[in-house]
Design a protein around this motif. Structure first.
Motif, mmCIF file in Angstrom:
data_model
loop_
_atom_site.group_PDB
_atom_site.id
_atom_site.type_symbol
_atom_site.label_atom_id
_atom_site.label_comp_id
_atom_site.label_asym_id
_atom_site.label_seq_id
_atom_site.Cartn_x
_atom_site.Cartn_y
_atom_site.Cartn_z
ATOM 1 N N ARG A 181 54.971 40.291 41.838
ATOM 2 C CA ARG A 181 55.929 41.086 41.638
ATOM 3 C C ARG A 181 54.861 42.440 42.436
ATOM 4 N NH1 ARG A 181 59.449 44.665 38.748
ATOM 5 N NH2 ARG A 181 59.252 46.735 39.011
ATOM 6 N N TRP A 182 53.764 42.705 42.645
ATOM 7 C CA TRP A 182 53.096 43.739 43.091
ATOM 8 C C TRP A 182 52.523 42.924 44.684
ATOM 9 C CZ3 TRP A 182 50.228 48.504 41.474
ATOM 10 C CH2 TRP A 182 51.378 49.125 40.257
ATOM 11 N N GLY A 183 53.107 41.937 44.975
ATOM 12 C CA GLY A 183 52.769 41.567 46.335
ATOM 13 C C GLY A 183 51.560 40.355 46.094
ATOM 14 N N THR A 184 51.448 39.222 47.043
ATOM 15 C CA THR A 184 50.475 38.277 47.157
ATOM 16 C C THR A 184 49.933 38.806 48.552
ATOM 17 O OG1 THR A 184 51.611 36.567 47.846
ATOM 18 C CG2 THR A 184 51.501 36.178 45.120
ATOM 19 N N GLY A 185 48.344 38.116 48.662
ATOM 20 C CA GLY A 185 47.467 37.903 48.916
ATOM 21 C C GLY A 185 46.585 39.422 48.864
ATOM 22 N N ARG A 186 45.579 39.037 50.373
ATOM 23 C CA ARG A 186 45.000 40.227 50.261
ATOM 24 C C ARG A 186 44.088 40.939 49.620
ATOM 25 N NH1 ARG A 186 48.250 43.403 55.525
ATOM 26 N NH2 ARG A 186 48.342 41.987 56.700
ATOM 27 N N ILE A 187 43.503 40.149 48.364
ATOM 28 C CA ILE A 187 43.011 40.249 47.221
ATOM 29 C C ILE A 187 42.357 39.647 47.542
ATOM 30 C CG2 ILE A 187 42.446 40.343 45.056
ATOM 31 C CD1 ILE A 187 45.680 41.292 45.035
ATOM 32 N N VAL A 188 40.477 39.679 46.833
ATOM 33 C CA VAL A 188 39.683 39.087 46.972
ATOM 34 C C VAL A 188 39.782 37.988 45.609
ATOM 35 C CG1 VAL A 188 37.355 37.911 46.936
ATOM 36 C CG2 VAL A 188 37.385 40.378 47.984
ATOM 37 N N PRO A 189 40.404 36.950 46.208
ATOM 38 C CA PRO A 189 41.061 36.215 44.869
ATOM 39 C C PRO A 189 40.194 35.230 43.934
ATOM 40 C CG PRO A 189 41.098 34.830 46.946
ATOM 41 C CD PRO A 189 40.356 35.798 46.740
ATOM 42 N N ILE A 190 40.970 35.423 41.970
ATOM 43 C CA ILE A 190 40.390 34.243 41.566
ATOM 44 C C ILE A 190 41.460 33.170 41.388
ATOM 45 C CG2 ILE A 190 39.838 33.172 38.609
ATOM 46 C CD1 ILE A 190 38.976 37.306 38.632
ATOM 47 N N SER A 191 43.002 33.701 40.705
ATOM 48 C CA SER A 191 43.951 32.674 40.838
ATOM 49 C C SER A 191 45.152 32.777 41.483
ATOM 50 C CB SER A 191 43.693 31.970 38.975
ATOM 51 O OG SER A 191 45.271 31.461 38.673
ATOM 52 N N ARG A 192 45.377 32.547 41.491
ATOM 53 C CA ARG A 192 46.997 32.669 42.307
ATOM 54 C C ARG A 192 48.093 32.676 41.245
ATOM 55 N NH1 ARG A 192 45.749 27.705 44.669
ATOM 56 N NH2 ARG A 192 46.223 26.268 44.212
ATOM 57 N N THR A 193 47.596 31.653 40.891
ATOM 58 C CA THR A 193 48.250 32.159 39.180
ATOM 59 C C THR A 193 48.640 33.223 38.490
ATOM 60 O OG1 THR A 193 48.790 29.081 38.963
ATOM 61 C CG2 THR A 193 49.077 30.421 37.003
ATOM 62 N N ARG A 194 47.370 34.015 38.381
ATOM 63 C CA ARG A 194 46.880 34.677 37.173
ATOM 64 C C ARG A 194 46.494 36.107 38.088
ATOM 65 N NH1 ARG A 194 43.061 32.072 32.473
ATOM 66 N NH2 ARG A 194 43.710 34.510 31.749
ATOM 67 N N ASP A 195 46.834 36.049 39.351
ATOM 68 C CA ASP A 195 46.362 37.698 39.296
ATOM 69 C C ASP A 195 47.247 38.091 39.898
ATOM 70 O OD1 ASP A 195 43.218 36.324 39.763
ATOM 71 O OD2 ASP A 195 43.666 36.289 42.242
ATOM 72 N N THR A 196 47.182 39.573 39.298
ATOM 73 C CA THR A 196 48.157 40.946 40.191
ATOM 74 C C THR A 196 47.378 41.859 39.986
ATOM 75 O OG1 THR A 196 50.222 41.812 39.945
ATOM 76 C CG2 THR A 196 48.102 41.301 37.827
ATOM 77 N N ALA A 197 47.895 42.739 41.283
ATOM 78 C CA ALA A 197 47.500 44.385 40.879
ATOM 79 C C ALA A 197 48.319 44.647 40.199
ATOM 80 C CB ALA A 197 47.950 44.549 42.689
ATOM 81 N N GLY A 198 47.717 45.868 40.303
ATOM 82 C CA GLY A 198 48.568 46.954 38.971
ATOM 83 C C GLY A 198 48.007 47.999 39.396
ATOM 84 N N VAL A 199 48.090 49.065 38.350
ATOM 85 C CA VAL A 199 47.118 49.874 38.195
ATOM 86 C C VAL A 199 46.738 50.971 37.102
ATOM 87 C CG1 VAL A 199 50.168 51.478 37.483
ATOM 88 C CG2 VAL A 199 47.699 52.979 39.015
ATOM 89 N N LEU A 200 46.707 51.777 36.960
ATOM 90 C CA LEU A 200 45.923 52.448 35.936
ATOM 91 C C LEU A 200 46.048 54.393 35.925
ATOM 92 C CD1 LEU A 200 42.541 50.952 36.026
ATOM 93 C CD2 LEU A 200 42.926 50.700 33.983
ATOM 94 N N ALA A 201 46.231 54.926 34.821
ATOM 95 C CA ALA A 201 46.635 56.313 35.420
ATOM 96 C C ALA A 201 46.945 56.975 33.320
ATOM 97 C CB ALA A 201 48.396 55.854 35.245
ATOM 98 N N THR A 202 47.538 58.467 33.115
ATOM 99 C CA THR A 202 47.368 58.245 31.818
ATOM 100 C C THR A 202 48.574 58.852 31.828
ATOM 101 O OG1 THR A 202 47.938 60.911 33.496
ATOM 102 C CG2 THR A 202 45.468 60.467 33.129
ATOM 103 N N SER A 203 49.530 58.310 31.793
ATOM 104 C CA SER A 203 50.777 58.634 31.365
ATOM 105 C C SER A 203 51.645 57.534 31.744
ATOM 106 C CB SER A 203 51.516 59.718 31.839
ATOM 107 O OG SER A 203 51.792 59.517 32.525
#
Length: 454
Positions: A181-203
């Motif tokens: 959902r947040w795009g693929t590639g341009r991440i030092v990868p582990i697993s294309r099946t399991r990896d995803t970018a995401g976010v940490l926040a306060t709310s």
């Protein structure tokens, strides 16, 4: 060393309205430098530029396995210490376009292959609530950056719990979107099946805003009907630390009191299926995906092989994992069988959340991590209920299966131990249900109210 004083996007906007965006961003850069004692950052921008848009003047931290055009992307590993990809990962680019200013790259468990963020190459990330404890991982630096108020939002990645574990350990919100959902590639990868970018926040509101900016998909209006949450007692509630159990049960009581319908369910064979397929998928894919990423780099790192990276790995647990991947023990046939098992795992989740003989559930709810933040240095085992248990497998027991299945999930603060260590609970939905899950999370967050000690 900064105190634990998280701040949200709304508060930063208020600061920008009374000051200049440049001043607000510059102050965040200084806070990042002041956080050196916690090991939260691997690089800090000399001058972070803010743009125009809904996030104008909002400082953003980025986990150092997500590519950025103006800062190194080291993956927390020596072989990539000087790597400068010169490009932005999809979520980074979308948030910059909305006005956010990238102030630095955050520390992580080496190559994101672990959950303590005790990085032997660049130093550990320390929990701001107790600096002798782990911040969780692998997105530990990003969680600390948010928990201490250095930034209101920080990007991370999640392969088996790497956003939600540090969110739970540091007392913030951690969002893992559906894989892809947040795009693929341009991440030092582990697993294309399991990896995803995401976010940490306060709310949850800040998470939902970031998700909308990254994906272009706004959260739906909240329905007036009562929520129905599945409580998967078997596996997810077994052998909990007493204070995790108390926080979780208190949270469930609050949800029930607010009108949430709690339904006992089972993800049939979920943990066993994940144990059968989760690691084989990672070991097969990282052996392919990491060299493929290296080949896209513009600098000398382009010529690195998996063996070259492995030769410089500093963290013993990461070395063991990469050695297993490089051994070739997971053949293509084994991998295909693992992916077939993954399909069965996804079906088990679907059966739990969309039962044939009952109304569908809005989400599953369970404790994010079975135990509080372990002491730094507990890299192989840690104590739980009077015995030593494997720290990695125990920590990701609840977050791992859904990650393998590619599902969206969010960890929310649920309370603290008597010693003030944060505890989190997670909500998890089916792949593609992201906006509905975020709407559910907002209602759950409101029902839980302020976090209190166990």
């Amino acid at each position: 060393m900064p105190s634990v004083q998280p701040t949200g996007i709304t508060q930063v906007r208020q600061q920008v309205s009374s000051s200049s965006a440049e001043e607000v961003v510059a102050a965040a850069v200084q806070r990042a430098r002041d956080a050196a004692g916690l090991g939260a950052f691997l690089s800090v921008a000399e001058h972070a530029e803010s743009g125009t848009g809904p996030l104008a003047g909002v400082p953003l931290a980025v986990k150092d396995n997500l590519d950025t055009r103006d800062l190194p992307t080291t993956g927390g590993t020596p072989a990539l210490r000087d790597s400068r990809p010169g490009r932005d990962q999809h979520a980074v680019a979308r948030l910059r376009a909305a006005g956010a200013a990238v102030i630095g790259k955050t520390n992580l468990h080496e190559l994101a292959l672990g959950i303590t963020s005790n990085n032997a190459a660049f130093g550990p990330v320390r929990n701001p609530h107790d600096t002798t404890r782990s911040a969780g991982g692998s997105s530990g630096g990003s969680a600390v950056a948010v928990a201490t108020g250095v930034v209101p939002i920080a990007l991370g990645t999640d392969t088996g719990g790497s956003l939600r574990v540090p969110a739970a350990h540091c007392g913030v919100v951690g969002w893992r979107p559906t894989t892809g959902r947040w795009g693929t590639g341009r991440i030092v990868p582990i697993s294309r099946t399991r990896d995803t970018a995401g976010v940490l926040a306060t709310s949850v509101a800040d998470v939902a805003l970031v998700d909308e900016i990254v994906t272009g998909q706004p959260a739906p209006a909240e329905s007036g009907r009562p929520l129905r949450l599945g409580v998967p007692r078997t596996g997810f509630y077994d052998d909990l630390h007493p204070e995790v159990a108390r926080c979780t049960e208190r949270a469930l009581e609050r949800l029930a009191a607010s009108g949430v319908e709690l339904v006992e369910v089972e993800v049939a064979g979920g943990h066993a299926l994940d144990a059968e397929c989760g690691f084989p998928i990672v070991f097969f894919e990282v052996a392919q995906d990491l060299p493929a990423y290296l080949a896209t780099l513009p600098g000398p790192e382009r010529g690195l092989t998996l063996a070259d990276v492995l030769a410089q790995v500093a963290s013993p647990d990461v070395r063991a994992g990469l050695e297993a991947a490089a051994s070739g023990a997971v053949t293509e046939d084994v991998y295909r069988q693992a992916m077939a098992t993954r399909d069965r795992l996804r079906a088990a989740y679907a059966a739990a959340l969309r039962p044939a003989d009952a109304e569908p559930l809005d989400a599953l709810v369970y404790p994010t991590v079975p135990l509080p933040p372990p002491p730094l240095g507990d890299d192989e085992t840690t104590e739980l209920n009077g015995r030593q248990v494997p720290v990695f497998l125990t920590t990701i027991r609840n977050t791992g299966p859904g990650s393998t299945a590619g599902m969206p999930a969010i960890s929310l603060p649920a309370g603290t131990t008597g010693a003030g260590l944060p505890i989190g609970i997670s909500l998890e939905g089916l792949p593609g249900s992201d906006t509905a899950l975020l709407a559910t999370a907002r209602r759950v967050e409101a029902a839980l109210g302020p976090v209190t000690s166990a």
